[in-house]
Design an enzyme around this catalytic site. Structure first.
Site, PDB file in Angstrom:
ATOM      1  N   HIS A  20      33.922 -16.340  93.439  1.00  0.00           N
ATOM      2  CA  HIS A  20      34.278 -17.431  92.516  1.00  0.00           C
ATOM      3  C   HIS A  20      33.015 -17.901  91.808  1.00  0.00           C
ATOM      4  O   HIS A  20      32.299 -18.774  92.284  1.00  0.00           O
ATOM      5  CB  HIS A  20      34.947 -18.555  93.322  1.00  0.00           C
ATOM      6  CG  HIS A  20      35.449 -19.696  92.481  1.00  0.00           C
ATOM      7  ND1 HIS A  20      36.393 -20.586  92.935  1.00  0.00           N
ATOM      8  CD2 HIS A  20      35.146 -20.103  91.228  1.00  0.00           C
ATOM      9  CE1 HIS A  20      36.646 -21.481  91.998  1.00  0.00           C
ATOM     10  NE2 HIS A  20      35.884 -21.216  90.958  1.00  0.00           N
ATOM     11  N   HIS A  22      31.821 -18.481  87.622  1.00  0.00           N
ATOM     12  CA  HIS A  22      32.074 -18.386  86.171  1.00  0.00           C
ATOM     13  C   HIS A  22      30.745 -17.995  85.540  1.00  0.00           C
ATOM     14  O   HIS A  22      29.766 -18.760  85.675  1.00  0.00           O
ATOM     15  CB  HIS A  22      32.541 -19.726  85.612  1.00  0.00           C
ATOM     16  CG  HIS A  22      33.779 -20.245  86.284  1.00  0.00           C
ATOM     17  ND1 HIS A  22      35.038 -20.076  85.741  1.00  0.00           N
ATOM     18  CD2 HIS A  22      33.954 -20.898  87.463  1.00  0.00           C
ATOM     19  CE1 HIS A  22      35.931 -20.629  86.558  1.00  0.00           C
ATOM     20  NE2 HIS A  22      35.311 -21.124  87.612  1.00  0.00           N
ATOM     21  N   HIS A 200      42.921 -20.867  89.695  1.00  0.00           N
ATOM     22  CA  HIS A 200      42.408 -22.129  90.214  1.00  0.00           C
ATOM     23  C   HIS A 200      43.623 -23.014  90.520  1.00  0.00           C
ATOM     24  O   HIS A 200      44.507 -23.171  89.660  1.00  0.00           O
ATOM     25  CB  HIS A 200      41.555 -22.847  89.166  1.00  0.00           C
ATOM     26  CG  HIS A 200      40.172 -22.308  89.012  1.00  0.00           C
ATOM     27  ND1 HIS A 200      39.905 -20.990  88.745  1.00  0.00           N
ATOM     28  CD2 HIS A 200      38.956 -22.933  89.084  1.00  0.00           C
ATOM     29  CE1 HIS A 200      38.590 -20.831  88.662  1.00  0.00           C
ATOM     30  NE2 HIS A 200      37.987 -21.983  88.863  1.00  0.00           N
ATOM     31  N   GLU A 203      42.257 -27.859  93.125  1.00  0.00           N
ATOM     32  CA  GLU A 203      40.863 -28.339  93.032  1.00  0.00           C
ATOM     33  C   GLU A 203      40.956 -29.863  92.891  1.00  0.00           C
ATOM     34  O   GLU A 203      40.511 -30.599  93.768  1.00  0.00           O
ATOM     35  CB  GLU A 203      40.162 -27.714  91.819  1.00  0.00           C
ATOM     36  CG  GLU A 203      38.727 -28.188  91.612  1.00  0.00           C
ATOM     37  CD  GLU A 203      38.067 -27.595  90.358  1.00  0.00           C
ATOM     38  OE1 GLU A 203      38.785 -27.017  89.508  1.00  0.00           O
ATOM     39  OE2 GLU A 203      36.832 -27.712  90.230  1.00  0.00           O
ATOM     40  N   ASP A 281      30.716 -21.277  92.082  1.00  0.00           N
ATOM     41  CA  ASP A 281      31.497 -21.792  90.946  1.00  0.00           C
ATOM     42  C   ASP A 281      30.688 -21.788  89.640  1.00  0.00           C
ATOM     43  O   ASP A 281      30.815 -20.849  88.858  1.00  0.00           O
ATOM     44  CB  ASP A 281      32.031 -23.197  91.271  1.00  0.00           C
ATOM     45  CG  ASP A 281      33.270 -23.575  90.475  1.00  0.00           C
ATOM     46  OD1 ASP A 281      33.815 -22.705  89.774  1.00  0.00           O
ATOM     47  OD2 ASP A 281      33.710 -24.739  90.565  1.00  0.00           O
ATOM     48  N   ASP A 282      29.880 -22.825  89.407  1.00  0.00           N
ATOM     49  CA  ASP A 282      29.044 -22.928  88.195  1.00  0.00           C
ATOM     50  C   ASP A 282      27.643 -23.348  88.630  1.00  0.00           C
ATOM     51  O   ASP A 282      27.229 -24.508  88.434  1.00  0.00           O
ATOM     52  CB  ASP A 282      29.643 -23.980  87.245  1.00  0.00           C
ATOM     53  CG  ASP A 282      31.062 -23.639  86.835  1.00  0.00           C
ATOM     54  OD1 ASP A 282      31.231 -22.727  86.014  1.00  0.00           O
ATOM     55  OD2 ASP A 282      32.000 -24.262  87.371  1.00  0.00           O
TER      56      ASP A 282
END
Ligand code: ADE
Ligand code: ZN
Length: 334
Positions: A20, A22, A200, A203, A281-282
């Site tokens: 996961h 991005h 997703h 969340e 994630d980011d």
């Protein structure tokens, strides 16, 4: 060595996978600044420090606004290559041997960026990663759920020309108010075209969005899924079917899903027998790549070596690697 040092040492040395991430979320302020100059794209920041200090988020939407603004500096194939290559160098540093990368074409195409530039830039960096470092990867294209079905069908059509590069599709962006049901026909077509599917869900959104992602979109993995503990029946199903939940602890703190890491529910999920694993994630926006997520979470939740092994093994098991490769890596961890 004390127990914590042992755990940190294990985290650093173990081969790992990430499911996961991005790729646009790995755009570090330094590269954002460099690309804004290279492409003559104005950004509302005067320095790298100013960019970093703007990263205070109150929820998912407050982050997405800045994340999409940051993505505006990505224009040419070379930019997507550089972005992906920088992430690969982090993978090498963190001993990630396999990664499954999301990208968001709908945040680039309306700015006049061609689909082929995006996918080819990412793909070339990933091919070089395999050649130079033996890091393997898969590419998953995400649909932006705040947009309408038609825009998503358009981008799915483009992805059909790149089935050699894109293995799956996912669903990201603003969750609340954009339920999985909105994309039933889209995911049906994506599956018919042979794409693997993830989404997703849970969340910020309710457990119902996890149910609908499983029952209506028929996804193979749930990204995040941390809201599942509010629904006992759902938890039973997730355990029974060992549905992967790609949890992202530092992200959840930055986006105020939990007030502090000590109150994150990952350890509870793990103890119940849910198939959870840790992801970044980011990472450029949330303060850390995979190892930092693992180490900070271990400290905050007092995870032991067995917990860490379980998380890392869950990740390999839940990847889209073939069974033989999974077996090889799982054996190495044991
Ligand atoms: N896009 C990038 N990061 C995201 C996240 N954490 N949730 C939803 N969409 C995203
Ligand atoms: Zn995400």
């Amino acid at each position: 060595m004390n127990n914590l040092d042992n755990i940190i040492d294990f985290i650093k040395k173990s081969p790992k996978t990430e499911l996961h991430i991005h790729i646009e979320g790995s755009l570090e302020p330094e590269l954002m600044f460099k690309l804004s100059k290279r492409n003559k794209i104005e950004i509302p920041f005067k320095s790298v420090e100013e960019i970093r200090s703007a990263y205070n988020f109150t929820n998912l939407d407050s982050f997405l606004k800045i994340y999409y603004e940051g993505s505006n500096v990505l224009i040419n194939e070379e930019d997507f290559f550089d972005l992906t290559w920088e992430y690969i160098l982090r993978c090498k540093q963190d001993n990630i041997v396999h990664t499954e990368i999301f990208f968001d074409p709908q945040s680039h195409i309306p700015r006049g960026v061609n689909f082929d530039k995006i996918i080819n830039g990412i793909d070339k960096a990933l091919k070089k990663a395999e050649k130079d470092f033996n890091i393997t990867s898969k590419i998953i294209m995400c649909f932006l759920r705040h947009l309408d079905e038609e825009s998503c069908f358009d981008v799915l059509k483009k992805a059909c020309n790149y089935k050699d590069k894109i293995v799956g599709v996912g669903l990201d962006s603003s969750e609340k108010g954009n339920p999985p049901t909105k994309f039933k026909r889209l995911f049906e077509l994506a599956m018919k075209e042979g794409f693997l599917t993830v989404a997703h869900a849970g969340e910020e959104g309710p457990p119902d969005y996890i149910w609908d992602s499983l029952n209506i979109l028929k996804v193979k993995r749930i990204d995040h899924g941390v809201q599942c503990l509010n629904d006992e029946k759902l938890v039973d199903k997730l355990i029974k079917e060992q549905i992967p939940l790609t949890v992202c602890p530092l992200s959840n703190i930055k986006l105020c899903v939990f007030d502090k890491l000590e109150n994150h529910n990952l350890k509870k999920m793990l103890d119940k027998g849910l198939r959870v694993m840790i992801n970044s994630d980011d990472p450029a926006y949330f303060g850390g790549y995979l190892n930092k997520n693992l180490i900070e979470t271990s400290k905050a939740l007092d995870l032991d070596l067995q917990d860490i092994k379980k998380l890392i093994k869950n990740s390999f098991k839940s990847s889209f690697l073939d069974e033989e490769k999974k077996k090889k890596w799982l054996k190495k961890i044991n």
